[in-house]
Scaffold this motif. Structure first.
Motif, PDB file in Angstrom:
ATOM      1  N   LEU A  71     -13.008  53.786   0.560  1.00 13.14           N
ATOM      2  CA  LEU A  71     -12.183  52.954   1.446  1.00 13.14           C
ATOM      3  C   LEU A  71     -12.832  51.609   1.750  1.00 13.14           C
ATOM      4  O   LEU A  71     -12.145  50.583   1.842  1.00 13.14           O
ATOM      5  N   ILE A  72     -14.163  51.600   1.882  1.00 15.15           N
ATOM      6  CA  ILE A  72     -14.869  50.321   2.083  1.00 15.15           C
ATOM      7  C   ILE A  72     -14.692  49.444   0.839  1.00 15.15           C
ATOM      8  O   ILE A  72     -14.426  48.243   0.937  1.00 15.15           O
ATOM      9  N   THR A  73     -14.821  50.066  -0.345  1.00 17.44           N
ATOM     10  CA  THR A  73     -14.670  49.325  -1.609  1.00 17.44           C
ATOM     11  C   THR A  73     -13.270  48.726  -1.723  1.00 17.44           C
ATOM     12  O   THR A  73     -13.109  47.553  -2.073  1.00 17.44           O
ATOM     13  N   LEU A  74     -12.242  49.520  -1.407  1.00 18.99           N
ATOM     14  CA  LEU A  74     -10.865  49.010  -1.475  1.00 18.99           C
ATOM     15  C   LEU A  74     -10.619  47.887  -0.467  1.00 18.99           C
ATOM     16  O   LEU A  74      -9.874  46.951  -0.751  1.00 18.99           O
ATOM     17  N   THR A  75     -11.249  47.994   0.694  1.00 20.49           N
ATOM     18  CA  THR A  75     -11.084  46.959   1.721  1.00 20.49           C
ATOM     19  C   THR A  75     -11.671  45.629   1.239  1.00 20.49           C
ATOM     20  O   THR A  75     -11.063  44.566   1.417  1.00 20.49           O
ATOM     21  N   LEU A  76     -12.835  45.696   0.609  1.00 20.63           N
ATOM     22  CA  LEU A  76     -13.453  44.485   0.044  1.00 20.63           C
ATOM     23  C   LEU A  76     -12.538  43.873  -1.018  1.00 20.63           C
ATOM     24  O   LEU A  76     -12.356  42.654  -1.084  1.00 20.63           O
ATOM     25  N   ALA A  77     -11.933  44.727  -1.846  1.00 25.95           N
ATOM     26  CA  ALA A  77     -11.039  44.241  -2.901  1.00 25.95           C
ATOM     27  C   ALA A  77      -9.754  43.663  -2.315  1.00 25.95           C
ATOM     28  O   ALA A  77      -9.232  42.654  -2.797  1.00 25.95           O
ATOM     29  N   ALA A  78      -9.240  44.300  -1.257  1.00 21.82           N
ATOM     30  CA  ALA A  78      -7.996  43.828  -0.620  1.00 21.82           C
ATOM     31  C   ALA A  78      -8.153  42.404  -0.105  1.00 21.82           C
ATOM     32  O   ALA A  78      -7.259  41.570  -0.258  1.00 21.82           O
ATOM     33  N   ALA A  79      -9.312  42.135   0.499  1.00 26.88           N
ATOM     34  CA  ALA A  79      -9.552  40.813   1.085  1.00 26.88           C
ATOM     35  C   ALA A  79      -9.689  39.727   0.016  1.00 26.88           C
ATOM     36  O   ALA A  79      -9.497  38.547   0.308  1.00 26.88           O
ATOM     37  N   ALA A  80     -10.025  40.126  -1.212  1.00 29.16           N
ATOM     38  CA  ALA A  80     -10.286  39.144  -2.280  1.00 29.16           C
ATOM     39  C   ALA A  80      -9.094  38.941  -3.215  1.00 29.16           C
ATOM     40  O   ALA A  80      -9.158  38.130  -4.130  1.00 29.16           O
ATOM     41  N   THR A  81      -8.001  39.698  -3.018  1.00 30.91           N
ATOM     42  CA  THR A  81      -6.868  39.652  -3.947  1.00 30.91           C
ATOM     43  C   THR A  81      -5.550  39.453  -3.207  1.00 30.91           C
ATOM     44  O   THR A  81      -5.496  39.569  -1.992  1.00 30.91           O
ATOM     45  N   GLU A  82      -4.501  39.196  -3.986  1.00 33.90           N
ATOM     46  CA  GLU A  82      -3.196  38.928  -3.379  1.00 33.90           C
ATOM     47  C   GLU A  82      -2.082  39.859  -3.824  1.00 33.90           C
ATOM     48  O   GLU A  82      -1.182  40.160  -3.062  1.00 33.90           O
ATOM     49  N   ARG A  83      -2.126  40.274  -5.097  1.00 29.83           N
ATOM     50  CA  ARG A  83      -0.973  41.063  -5.581  1.00 29.83           C
ATOM     51  C   ARG A  83      -1.333  42.427  -6.143  1.00 29.83           C
ATOM     52  O   ARG A  83      -0.496  43.319  -6.152  1.00 29.83           O
ATOM     53  N   ALA A  84      -2.561  42.625  -6.634  1.00 23.68           N
ATOM     54  CA  ALA A  84      -2.926  43.897  -7.276  1.00 23.68           C
ATOM     55  C   ALA A  84      -2.797  45.065  -6.299  1.00 23.68           C
ATOM     56  O   ALA A  84      -3.187  44.948  -5.138  1.00 23.68           O
ATOM     57  N   ARG A  85      -2.234  46.167  -6.781  1.00 27.40           N
ATOM     58  CA  ARG A  85      -2.144  47.358  -5.944  1.00 27.40           C
ATOM     59  C   ARG A  85      -3.534  47.990  -5.827  1.00 27.40           C
ATOM     60  O   ARG A  85      -4.384  47.797  -6.695  1.00 27.40           O
ATOM     61  N   LEU A  86      -3.733  48.731  -4.749  1.00 30.48           N
ATOM     62  CA  LEU A  86      -5.066  49.245  -4.403  1.00 30.48           C
ATOM     63  C   LEU A  86      -4.995  50.763  -4.315  1.00 30.48           C
ATOM     64  O   LEU A  86      -4.388  51.304  -3.392  1.00 30.48           O
ATOM     65  N   GLY A  87      -5.597  51.446  -5.296  1.00 29.39           N
ATOM     66  CA  GLY A  87      -5.422  52.888  -5.362  1.00 29.39           C
ATOM     67  C   GLY A  87      -6.717  53.677  -5.397  1.00 29.39           C
ATOM     68  O   GLY A  87      -7.790  53.140  -5.688  1.00 29.39           O
ATOM     69  N   SER A  88      -6.600  54.970  -5.121  1.00 30.76           N
ATOM     70  CA  SER A  88      -7.745  55.881  -5.233  1.00 30.76           C
ATOM     71  C   SER A  88      -7.401  56.969  -6.244  1.00 30.76           C
ATOM     72  O   SER A  88      -6.344  57.586  -6.159  1.00 30.76           O
ATOM     73  N   SER A  89      -8.300  57.177  -7.189  1.00 37.26           N
ATOM     74  CA  SER A  89      -8.100  58.219  -8.191  1.00 37.26           C
ATOM     75  C   SER A  89      -9.459  58.850  -8.486  1.00 37.26           C
ATOM     76  O   SER A  89     -10.152  58.423  -9.382  1.00 37.26           O
ATOM     77  N   VAL A  90      -9.814  59.796  -7.684  1.00 36.82           N
ATOM     78  CA  VAL A  90      -9.145  60.218  -6.468  1.00 36.82           C
ATOM     79  C   VAL A  90     -10.104  60.138  -5.286  1.00 36.82           C
ATOM     80  O   VAL A  90     -11.322  60.091  -5.453  1.00 36.82           O
ATOM     81  N   LEU A  91      -9.448  60.171  -4.119  1.00 35.15           N
ATOM     82  CA  LEU A  91     -10.157  60.352  -2.857  1.00 35.15           C
ATOM     83  C   LEU A  91     -10.200  61.866  -2.633  1.00 35.15           C
ATOM     84  O   LEU A  91      -9.154  62.527  -2.728  1.00 35.15           O
ATOM     85  N   VAL A  92     -11.381  62.423  -2.385  1.00 34.68           N
ATOM     86  CA  VAL A  92     -11.475  63.868  -2.128  1.00 34.68           C
ATOM     87  C   VAL A  92     -11.058  64.073  -0.669  1.00 34.68           C
ATOM     88  O   VAL A  92     -11.865  64.075   0.253  1.00 34.68           O
ATOM     89  N   ALA A  93      -9.749  64.200  -0.490  1.00 30.58           N
ATOM     90  CA  ALA A  93      -9.149  64.127   0.847  1.00 30.58           C
ATOM     91  C   ALA A  93      -9.735  65.117   1.864  1.00 30.58           C
ATOM     92  O   ALA A  93      -9.981  64.738   3.008  1.00 30.58           O
ATOM     93  N   PRO A  94      -9.999  66.391   1.504  1.00 31.84           N
ATOM     94  CA  PRO A  94     -10.492  67.331   2.519  1.00 31.84           C
ATOM     95  C   PRO A  94     -11.918  67.061   3.012  1.00 31.84           C
ATOM     96  O   PRO A  94     -12.402  67.770   3.900  1.00 31.84           O
ATOM     97  N   LEU A  95     -12.585  66.045   2.460  1.00 37.53           N
ATOM     98  CA  LEU A  95     -13.889  65.633   3.021  1.00 37.53           C
ATOM     99  C   LEU A  95     -13.683  64.717   4.226  1.00 37.53           C
ATOM    100  O   LEU A  95     -14.647  64.312   4.871  1.00 37.53           O
ATOM    101  N   HIS A  96     -12.419  64.369   4.507  1.00 38.93           N
ATOM    102  CA  HIS A  96     -12.114  63.392   5.559  1.00 38.93           C
ATOM    103  C   HIS A  96     -11.353  64.052   6.703  1.00 38.93           C
ATOM    104  O   HIS A  96     -10.518  64.925   6.485  1.00 38.93           O
ATOM    105  N   GLN A  97     -11.613  63.557   7.900  1.00 40.98           N
ATOM    106  CA  GLN A  97     -10.866  64.010   9.075  1.00 40.98           C
ATOM    107  C   GLN A  97      -9.424  63.480   8.917  1.00 40.98           C
ATOM    108  O   GLN A  97      -9.228  62.282   8.711  1.00 40.98           O
ATOM    109  N   PRO A  98      -8.407  64.351   8.937  1.00 42.54           N
ATOM    110  CA  PRO A  98      -7.050  63.924   8.564  1.00 42.54           C
ATOM    111  C   PRO A  98      -6.504  62.730   9.343  1.00 42.54           C
ATOM    112  O   PRO A  98      -5.964  61.789   8.746  1.00 42.54           O
ATOM    113  N   PHE A  99      -6.631  62.745  10.668  1.00 45.03           N
ATOM    114  CA  PHE A  99      -6.072  61.665  11.477  1.00 45.03           C
ATOM    115  C   PHE A  99      -6.743  60.324  11.167  1.00 45.03           C
ATOM    116  O   PHE A  99      -6.083  59.301  11.007  1.00 45.03           O
ATOM    117  N   GLN A 100      -8.083  60.348  11.081  1.00 43.84           N
ATOM    118  CA  GLN A 100      -8.823  59.104  10.800  1.00 43.84           C
ATOM    119  C   GLN A 100      -8.462  58.547   9.423  1.00 43.84           C
ATOM    120  O   GLN A 100      -8.332  57.335   9.245  1.00 43.84           O
TER     121      GLN A 100
END
Length: 309
Positions: A71-100
């Motif tokens: 998520l930190i990596t995608l945030t850095l990329a988001a700030a530097a770009t305008e149109r490219a979509r930003l995806g995760s392949s994959v985020l290991v979702a159950p390592l994360h607190q769901p609400f956060q």
């Protein structure tokens, strides 16, 4: 219509994350890549308690010793770009607190103007599950189900209400909301996971293991969707893990996407025939630094388009 092409962002230890992620993201967008991608590897157990993917005796690749947070990596990329979509392949979702996780993805989507693709998987590392401390690995399927439910609730209209085993939201206003409904894509390798995808997700994230194999999986998934009465089309993004070599690989045991750029493009063309919407290329592992990654990304893109991909 040409297959959309995506590029994995530099997350490994040969890169300077703060400098190289925005640089590679900007360059990829200029080259013409449609999307930018991250993956997740939380830690590197030493000594190993289990093999790679849980396969006994299969060593973990050295490049997994240091992988920057997705998520930190995608945030850095988001700030530097305008149109490219930003995806995760994959985020290991159950390592994360769901609400956060739901809130972080909503904020990133709002900040980027609606460019996030939430690609989730369940992972396989017992050590990562133990370190994350959300739930044991045996409960990964249930946790993923809850994460999908929490995301849909948090991203939807207020007041948000959710009553799960990890997450309890009595009634709350939760903002910011995503700029548009964030697509949830799943890796979904087995039958149970494929049912979850068909019933609760927007898309599929296969891995390029060979064109025939992927085509057969895609056919089976479409049949399952029809069987279960799914009306919406399934979005598709194929992940390609390349083993790029300076010279052509001439052994009979060549794996898909192993070899020089021409061989990688040849495999890309074969996989593009399946009719999936998008293919993301992970070229970072074999590049020495960001400059080499940018050069190879440009060469692959140009040759892929020339080959009709």
């Amino acid at each position: 219509m040409a297959t959309r092409l995506g590029l994995s962002l530099p997350q490994m230890r040969q890169y300077s994350i703060g400098k190289d992620v925005p640089d590679v993201a900007r360059t990829a967008e200029q080259i013409g890549y449609d999307s930018l991608w991250v993956f997740e590897r939380a830690l590197f157990p030493e000594p190993a308690t289990q093999g790679l993917y849980g396969v006994e005796g299969l060593p973990w690749p050295d490049q997994y010793r240091s992988v920057a947070d997705p998520l930190i990596t995608l945030t850095l990329a988001a700030a530097a770009t305008e149109r490219a979509r930003l995806g995760s392949s994959v985020l290991v979702a159950p390592l994360h607190q769901p609400f956060q996780l739901a809130k972080a993805l909503a904020s990133l989507d709002a900040a980027s103007g609606g460019r996030v693709l939430a690609g989730f998987g369940t992972g396989w590392s017992v050590d990562e599950y133990a370190a994350a401390g959300i739930r044991p690995i045996e409960e990964r399927g249930q946790v993923l189900d809850e994460i999908i439910g929490v995301c849909r609730a948090v991203w939807g209209p207020d007041p948000v209400v959710y009553d799960g085993s990890i997450t309890k939201i009595a009634s709350a206003v939760v903002g910011p909301k995503p700029a548009r409904p964030i697509p949830i894509l799943l890796a979904a390798m087995n039958k149970k996971a494929q049912r979850r995808l068909v019933d609760h997700a927007d898309g599929w994230l296969p891995v390029g293991m060979g064109a025939e194999q992927v085509a057969a999986q895609w056919q089976a998934l479409q049949e399952l969707a029809e069987e279960r009465g799914r009306k919406e089309p399934i979005q598709t993004v194929l992940r390609v893990n390349t083993i790029r070599l300076p010279k052509a690989y001439d052994g009979a045991d060549r794996q898909p996407f192993q070899g020089n750029v021409d061989q990688i493009v040849e495999d890309l063309a074969a996989h593009a025939q399946i009719g999936l919407e998008e293919i993301l290329l992970d070229l970072q592992g074999t590049a020495r630094d960001a400059q080499e990654l940018k050069d190879v990304a440009a060469e692959v893109f140009e040759k892929a388009r020339a080959a009709g991909v």
